[in-house]
Design a protein around this motif. Structure first.
Motif, PDB file in Angstrom:
ATOM      1  N   PHE A 296      99.585  25.723  19.417  1.00 36.95           N
ATOM      2  CA  PHE A 296     100.539  25.366  20.448  1.00 36.95           C
ATOM      3  C   PHE A 296     100.910  23.884  20.367  1.00 36.95           C
ATOM      4  CE2 PHE A 296      97.867  28.780  22.256  1.00 36.95           C
ATOM      5  CZ  PHE A 296      98.854  29.751  22.416  1.00 36.95           C
ATOM      6  N   PRO A 297     102.085  23.530  20.892  1.00 36.01           N
ATOM      7  CA  PRO A 297     102.400  22.098  21.022  1.00 36.01           C
ATOM      8  C   PRO A 297     101.314  21.406  21.845  1.00 36.01           C
ATOM      9  CG  PRO A 297     104.296  23.476  21.620  1.00 36.01           C
ATOM     10  CD  PRO A 297     103.132  24.401  21.444  1.00 36.01           C
ATOM     11  N   VAL A 298     101.183  20.106  21.649  1.00 34.19           N
ATOM     12  CA  VAL A 298     100.104  19.364  22.309  1.00 34.19           C
ATOM     13  C   VAL A 298     100.118  19.583  23.814  1.00 34.19           C
ATOM     14  CG1 VAL A 298      99.163  17.071  22.748  1.00 34.19           C
ATOM     15  CG2 VAL A 298     100.029  17.623  20.489  1.00 34.19           C
ATOM     16  N   TRP A 299     101.294  19.536  24.444  1.00 33.44           N
ATOM     17  CA  TRP A 299     101.364  19.613  25.905  1.00 33.44           C
ATOM     18  C   TRP A 299     100.891  20.966  26.425  1.00 33.44           C
ATOM     19  CZ3 TRP A 299     104.413  23.118  28.632  1.00 33.44           C
ATOM     20  CH2 TRP A 299     105.411  23.779  27.907  1.00 33.44           C
ATOM     21  N   LEU A 300     101.003  22.010  25.596  1.00 29.71           N
ATOM     22  CA  LEU A 300     100.653  23.363  26.022  1.00 29.71           C
ATOM     23  C   LEU A 300      99.252  23.772  25.567  1.00 29.71           C
ATOM     24  CD1 LEU A 300     101.960  25.712  27.568  1.00 29.71           C
ATOM     25  CD2 LEU A 300     102.974  26.488  25.416  1.00 29.71           C
ATOM     26  N   SER A 301      98.651  23.039  24.652  1.00 31.85           N
ATOM     27  CA  SER A 301      97.353  23.419  24.092  1.00 31.85           C
ATOM     28  C   SER A 301      96.261  23.384  25.149  1.00 31.85           C
ATOM     29  CB  SER A 301      96.967  22.475  22.950  1.00 31.85           C
ATOM     30  OG  SER A 301      97.843  22.625  21.850  1.00 31.85           O
ATOM     31  N   PRO A 302      95.440  24.432  25.248  1.00 33.57           N
ATOM     32  CA  PRO A 302      94.345  24.436  26.229  1.00 33.57           C
ATOM     33  C   PRO A 302      93.387  23.268  26.040  1.00 33.57           C
ATOM     34  CG  PRO A 302      94.706  26.647  25.365  1.00 33.57           C
ATOM     35  CD  PRO A 302      95.543  25.721  24.534  1.00 33.57           C
TER      36      PRO A 302
END
Length: 399
Positions: A296-302
């Motif tokens: 995932f993109p950084v902002w969405l990564s858990p």
């Protein structure tokens, strides 16, 4: 599907995002990392709709079936509704949010000055899908829609739909998708008269043309209560997905006797616009998992970063870095297991964590980290504050 690509269920297991269980067919158990992703997506949508003046509501998940008889859904959608008896009365698990939003609109006298009234809801819905069509997150019985219902005057239709087209386009572009637009017209089985349908279809067509977007027609593919604009995307595997929908509805306001007091004191009927950006959040996340293959993109990564100490001697330094990053909202972990650095890097890479921060004696003395990305690239030594600025900028810009 290309053999090198994985199904979202397999990725979900590998990344500890969600699980399915025979005790709840058609419903997901969200694990901590998956729930973090889920909440991040919801907060992203909230941040996008807030400037447009939405008010968020929440309505009951179980309600008397009489509501759906009043709204018209019972006649057209009954086979998809879970029903139960309580004290000799018929109840239903909520299959959609629109009749409930209409009840809230109807709960008090509304003036023409109150419109447009934009009500958003992330409500849990249930639909009675056959077991044979259930498929991970892509086809479920319990789900949440990033829903909204806008109550507008007829003269406000064009402006509101134009805003919705900009809103949806902006959300999709933040995720790297190029939206495609379709106008879905009156189906064979529909509520209301042909004249009203033609008026609604004309309103949507004008809005699309005014927005200067190319669109195609989906004949007879509207909902039973109104025509709609469907928005599609292609994912990284070149698959076509229909996601967002904007529906123009003259029928439910009439069925549910909705009204507002106009400028001249007369009672007028509002128009209802149904809007969903992602549609089912469960399905959308399933699509995103396969689209990004878990990276995932950084902002969405858990988990956005992980600190990897070279040995036990550097655990205190590693935890200090994690505490510092957490203090500004970065989702970070520390791998303090007694493993080789190579094993830690391999595990973090398989977990698709965007940034790996290696720390040892050199880094502790210089108060830096050795930065590595999940694609295997090593970066130069970086001060902690410098890394914070870098990752926060990526999160803020959704890059």
């Amino acid at each position: 599907m290309n053999k090198t690509l994985k199904d979202h269920r397999e990725i979900g297991r590998e990344l500890d995002l969600f699980m399915m269980h025979e005790y709840a067919p058609g419903a997901a158990f969200w694990l901590p990392k998956g729930w973090t992703l889920y909440k991040t997506l919801i907060e992203f949508i909230r941040s996008k709709i807030e400037p447009y003046g939405y008010q968020e509501i929440s309505t009951p998940v179980m309600i008397k079936s009489k509501l759906y008889q009043e709204s018209g859904h019972w006649q057209h959608f009954r086979e998809n509704i879970f029903n139960l008896k309580i004290e000799n009365e018929d109840y239903s698990l909520k299959p959609m949010n629109c009749p409930e939003a209409a009840l809230i609109f109807r709960s008090k006298t509304r003036s023409y000055n109150d419109l447009p009234l934009r009500l958003s809801e992330f409500g849990i819905l249930h639909r009675n899908e056959l077991s044979g069509v259930l498929g991970g997150l892509l086809r479920v019985r319990q789900f949440v829609i990033d829903d909204a219902h806008l109550f507008v005057r007829p003269d406000q239709i064009q402006e509101e739909i134009n805003k919705l087209l900009k809103l949806v386009t902006g959300v999709y572009q933040s995720l790297g998708f190029a939206p495609r637009f379709y106008l879905a017209t009156k189906p064979d089985k529909a509520m209301g008269d042909t004249k009203t349908w033609k008026e609604a279809e004309s309103d949507l067509e004008k809005a699309l043309k005014d927005a200067k977007v190319d669109f195609e027609i989906k004949p007879k593919d509207g909902t039973f209560y109104g025509p709609k604009i469907d928005i599609h995307i292609y994912d990284s595997q070149d698959r076509d997905w229909q996601l967002a929908t904007i529906q123009l509805d003259f029928q439910i306001p009439e069925k549910m006797r909705l009204g507002y007091v106009d400028r001249d004191g007369s009672k007028k009927q509002p128009v209802m616009i149904h809007r969903a950006i992602t549609g089912s959040l469960e399905r959308f996340i399933g699509i995103l998992i396969e689209h990004f293959q878990g990276a995932f993109p950084v902002w969405l990564s858990p988990v956005q970063a992980i600190v990897l100490p070279l040995s036990d001697k550097f655990h205190v330094y590693a935890r200090g870095i994690a505490t510092d990053l957490k203090s500004v909202g970065i989702r970070v972990e520390v791998n303090a297991r007694n493993e080789t650095l190579q094993a830690k890097i391999r595990d973090a890479t398989l977990q698709k964590i965007p940034y790996l921060l290696v720390v040892g004696e050199k880094e502790e003395k210089a108060q830096t980290v050795a930065l590595r990305t999940r694609d295997g690239r090593d970066h130069r030594q970086m001060k902690i504050d410098q890394f914070k600025q870098k990752i926060l900028a990526e999160i803020e810009n959704k890059s």
